[in-house]
Write an enzyme that holds these catalytic residues in place. Structure first.
Site, PDB file in Angstrom:
ATOM      1  N   GLY A 278      11.337 -26.070   2.178  1.00 54.79           N
ATOM      2  CA  GLY A 278      10.681 -26.326   0.890  1.00 54.79           C
ATOM      3  C   GLY A 278      10.372 -27.801   0.701  1.00 54.79           C
ATOM      4  O   GLY A 278      10.491 -28.606   1.630  1.00 54.79           O
TER       5      GLY A 278
ATOM      6  N   GLU B 248      17.136 -18.830   5.937  1.00 58.76           N
ATOM      7  CA  GLU B 248      17.930 -19.614   4.975  1.00 58.76           C
ATOM      8  C   GLU B 248      19.234 -18.910   4.641  1.00 58.76           C
ATOM      9  O   GLU B 248      20.293 -19.523   4.562  1.00 58.76           O
ATOM     10  CB  GLU B 248      17.122 -19.818   3.685  1.00 58.76           C
TER      11      GLU B 248
END
Ligand code: DER
Length: 235
Positions: A31, A108
């Site tokens: 991100g 993740e």
């Protein structure tokens, strides 16, 4: 700008508190906030970073590590990480989070579960009481392409009538994840989002779903940079 500044503040504070000299195997999330995590780790100096290995949570995360000239490792080689720091799309009062805005939630979650300490960093927009109050795009759900139509129908029938396939912007067709799968964004009513662990279990049992962007009972802490330059820490 103020949002970028608050991301940097959250990231720097989390690194200062959780990436200590003894931490050698470090997971890097995905991100737009995690670049500030790498920036702060680099600032700890070449000496301490020489003895470390960095594990990515996707192609973007891998690029960050390679471009920072940090040592790249693989989670199959380092099954237990000292600490992983990652971003989030929204975090509630019990540190449950919605993740997957960047379509990286599978890798993740693997690194979140593999880490002795898992910490989230985000700007103030992500800091909520209940999931779904600020993040309106829905829960990111990774599905195998073969099964996506059936999963969509199932989601429409169990409380997400507006669930839809995430279409790519700079590529014709749907977003394809680093694992070669599609992503469905599934908004649920805030009522259902009040029990994210229950919803997570329900969704994980749907055939064809690979991973769900609800991270429950995983985080040690969450750091939010605020507009006034302060940092909120939830733990
Ligand atoms: O996909 C994810 O879960 C990422 O961590 C991402 O959504 C975090 O968002 P950010 O770009 O605001 O850091």
């Amino acid at each position: 700008d103020i949002i970028e500044k608050s991301k940097q503040l959250a990231a720097w504070t989390a690194v200062d508190n959780h990436i200590l000299p003894a931490d050698k195997i470090i997971g890097i999330g995905s991100g737009s906030t995690v670049p500030y995590v790498v920036e702060r780790i680099l600032a700890q100096g070449a000496e301490v970073n020489k003895g470390r290995v960095f594990i990515p949570t996707g192609f973007q995360s891998r690029q960050l590590i390679v471009e920072a000239q940090l040592t790249l490792g693989d989670v199959s080689q380092y099954p237990v990480l000292d600490v992983t720091i990652d971003g989030a799309d929204e975090v509630d009062h019990e540190l449950n989070s919605i993740k997957g805005g960047g379509a990286c939630q599978l890798q993740e979650k693997v690194l979140a579960e593999a880490a002795k300490t898992w910490v989230m960093v985000a700007d103030y927009r992500k800091n909520s009481e209940t999931l779904g109050t600020n993040w309106k795009q829905g829960i990111p759900i990774e599905v195998v392409p073969f099964a996506y139509a059936g999963v969509l129908r199932k989601l429409h029938s169990i409380g997400s009538p507006t669930a839809h396939l995430r279409m790519a912007k700079m590529k014709a067709g749907p977003v394809v994840t680093d694992n070669g799968n599609f992503v469905i964004d599934a908004p649920f009513a805030v009522e259902q989002m009040k029990e994210p662990a229950k919803l997570l279990t329900q969704l994980k049992l749907i055939t064809g779903i690979v991973e769900v962007g609800l991270f429950c009972n995983l985080a040690k802490a969450a750091y939010f940079g605020n507009q006034d330059g302060s940092v909120t820490i939830k733990w």
